[in-house]
Design a protein around this motif. Structure first.
Motif: not given
Length: 554
Positions: A241-243, A250-251, A291-292, A348-349
């Motif tokens: 997973f790439l942040n 929150n993400s 996620s983005g 949360g969220p």
């Protein structure tokens, strides 16, 4: 492990530290974090979390104490999050984009005992910023500080990305190096004593008006988000997973909990989002998930030579409109799981999410999925509070078993937002149709034009359908108008080789395909990237300013 946890609803019955403790022992030699080409195994990460936990205890930080952070998305702050929760303290990330007014208003309310900051980041000196926000801040040596404005504050720790040291606060790595032994028995007892309903997180809202509110989460809100996301994505322990997000958002927290706490997969970090670097990392490491926000995806897609890279993402959570869903599908391999979401800090969220096995492409594209199990959503008239009929637009309201626990030291604010039926009023506009939720923007993004409520988000979506062969992307805003109340204006980025036609021609082409009141009064050409906030969201205030300057004399 992951599927077993999902099956027994571990998110509801356990805590972040308990889950991470099992994950680190299940995958000791597996890469947990990858940053700037360096891998950290789960064993190494766990050891660092324990040492940092001991360092916090040595400073006198304990159960219920608040640790505020100004965090960069780097390994130090990942370890700090996990260590703070392991000792029963409360973590409170603060926005790196804030100025002195926000910090001077929020810090006294949140009452931190310790502040941990990245020293310099994005051209800003955060020690200087804190000194300006708290002019009475006194440095007492060896990291000890005091402030009459924040009486609880005792220590400040700095994280330097350039190995610089400042004698006024404790250095993060020096603090770790001072730990000569770890009391594992004490840490085990602290983990065992932790309860799922313990407050573990103060999450700052990103409301459009007023000072940021401090929402209280126990362990359940963030764990519910990653549990149901993993289920909806058919997530596995083998994901990479790439942040893309800052850790004050929150993400960013979602990325830590999904990968390091719940699933035991590998998390890749960047010090800040850079589209070209992100695409190169995906190509080099065969990243499988991320996620983005919309701007993240658009930025990556517009990297020169994008088609020459191996873009291997096959599990993507997208915060964006239908056009963004289409874009991500085109970027990812055939058969990739691309799902939209609706989220808000107070739940949360995550509130709703698409499913990997939903075969209806229209539902996946045009809705934000179904409410998570246990989340009850209704649409209410924002003026009267009455429930709207199915499919009709109104304010999104919800209640759930993992909603936030109120606003810190602001009980009246929470009371105002929750009605007599127990539903939280989100301030967002949307509709619920056959169980599927569609978010159409903030109520502030719903403008009254000619006596009708117009969702600017919906207008953009409709225009991309009407002009799908000519428009590359559309953003719509409303500006004050003496006759219409609000003038609806759409900014259009045309496809290559296509010029924007006149307002009259475009309006004529919309007739019969859009409600008359939804058809924009004006269309403006936009070249290049959309204005973007550092969190990766479109900055509509810039677009409104441009529109107002263009039509100021009308």
């Amino acid at each position: 492990m992951l599927q077993e946890r999902i099956a027994r609803s571990a998110w509801y019955n356990e805590t972040v530290p308990k889950l991470f403790a099992t994950t680190r022992t299940t995958f000791p030699d597996k890469a947990a974090l990858v940053y700037e080409g360096r891998e950290m195994s789960y064993r190494a990460l766990g050891d660092e979390v324990d040492r940092l936990s001991q360092a916090l205890l040595n400073l006198g930080i304990g159960k219920g104490d608040v640790v505020s952070t100004l965090p960069s998305p780097t390994p130090e702050f990942v370890s700090l999050y996990l260590a703070t929760l392991q000792i029963g303290a409360v973590v409170n990330p603060l926005n790196l984009l804030w100025g002195t007014l926000e910090l001077s208003g929020v810090l006294p309310r949140n009452a931190p005992k310790l502040i941990v900051i990245v020293h310099r980041y994005g051209g800003r000196d955060y020690l200087q910023l804190l000194c300006e926000a708290l002019p009475d801040l006194v440095f007492n040596g060896q990291g000890r500080v005091s402030s009459a404005a924040v009486p609880s504050l005792q220590y400040m720790v700095g994280v330097s990305r350039t190995n610089e040291r400042d004698e006024q606060f404790l250095d993060f790595h020096t603090l770790l190096g001072q730990v000569t032994s770890v009391d594992h028995e004490r840490l085990d007892k602290l983990r065992t004593a932790g309860r799922p309903d313990d407050i573990q997180f103060i999450c700052q809202t990103s409301g459009t008006t007023g000072l940021s509110k401090s929402a209280l989460w126990d362990h359940r809100p963030p764990l519910a988000a990653v549990n149901f996301a993993a289920r909806s994505l058919a997530y596995t322990e083998q994901e990479r997973f790439l942040n893309l997000s800052p850790l004050f958002h929150n993400s960013g927290l979602f990325a830590i909990n999904l990968n390091l706490v719940l699933s035991g997969s590998t998390l890749y970090l960047m010090e800040s989002f850079n589209a070209e670097t992100a695409v190169q990392l995906v190509d080099r490491h065969r990243i499988t998930a991320t996620s983005g926000f919309e701007a993240h995806w658009q930025g990556m897609h517009r990297v020169p030579g994008f088609k020459d890279y191996a873009f291997t993402i096959d599990k993507a959570i997208v915060a964006g409109d239908p056009a963004t869903i289409d874009l991500v599908r085109a970027m990812c391999p055939a058969g990739a799981t691309v799902t939209g979401l609706y989220a808000q800090t107070e739940n949360g969220p995550l509130i709703s999410l698409g499913d990997h096995d939903c075969m209806d492409a229209g539902l996946n594209k045009h809705t934000h999925g179904r409410p998570l199990p246990g989340v009850q959503v209704v649409i209410k008239n924002p003026d009267t509070g009455e429930r709207m009929r199915q499919g009709a637009g109104g304010e999104i309201c919800y209640r759930s078993p993992f909603m936030f626990r109120g606003y810190l030291n602001q009980p009246d604010e929470a009371a105002k937002a929750i009605d007599t039926e127990g539903y939280f009023h989100s301030g967002d506009y949307g509709h619920l149709d056959n169980g599927y939720l569609t978010y159409l923007g903030r109520l502030g993004g719903v403008v009254k034009s000619g006596g009708e409520n117009v969702s600017t988000t919906r207008v953009s979506t409709l225009l991309l359908d009407v002009f799908q062969n000519r428009f590359d992307d559309v953003k719509t805003v409303g500006i004050p108008d003496p006759y219409w109340g609000a003038r609806v204006i759409s900014f259009v980025r045309t496809r290559e080789g296509t010029l924007l036609e006149s307002d009259a021609m475009l309006r004529e082409a919309c007739k019969g395909k859009m409600a008359s009141y939804e058809i924009p009064r004006n269309f403006l050409t936009w070249e290049g990237e959309w204005p973007m906030s550092p969190e990766g969201k479109i900055d509509f205030s810039v677009l409104r300013s441009v529109a107002q300057s263009r039509f100021s004399n009308i």
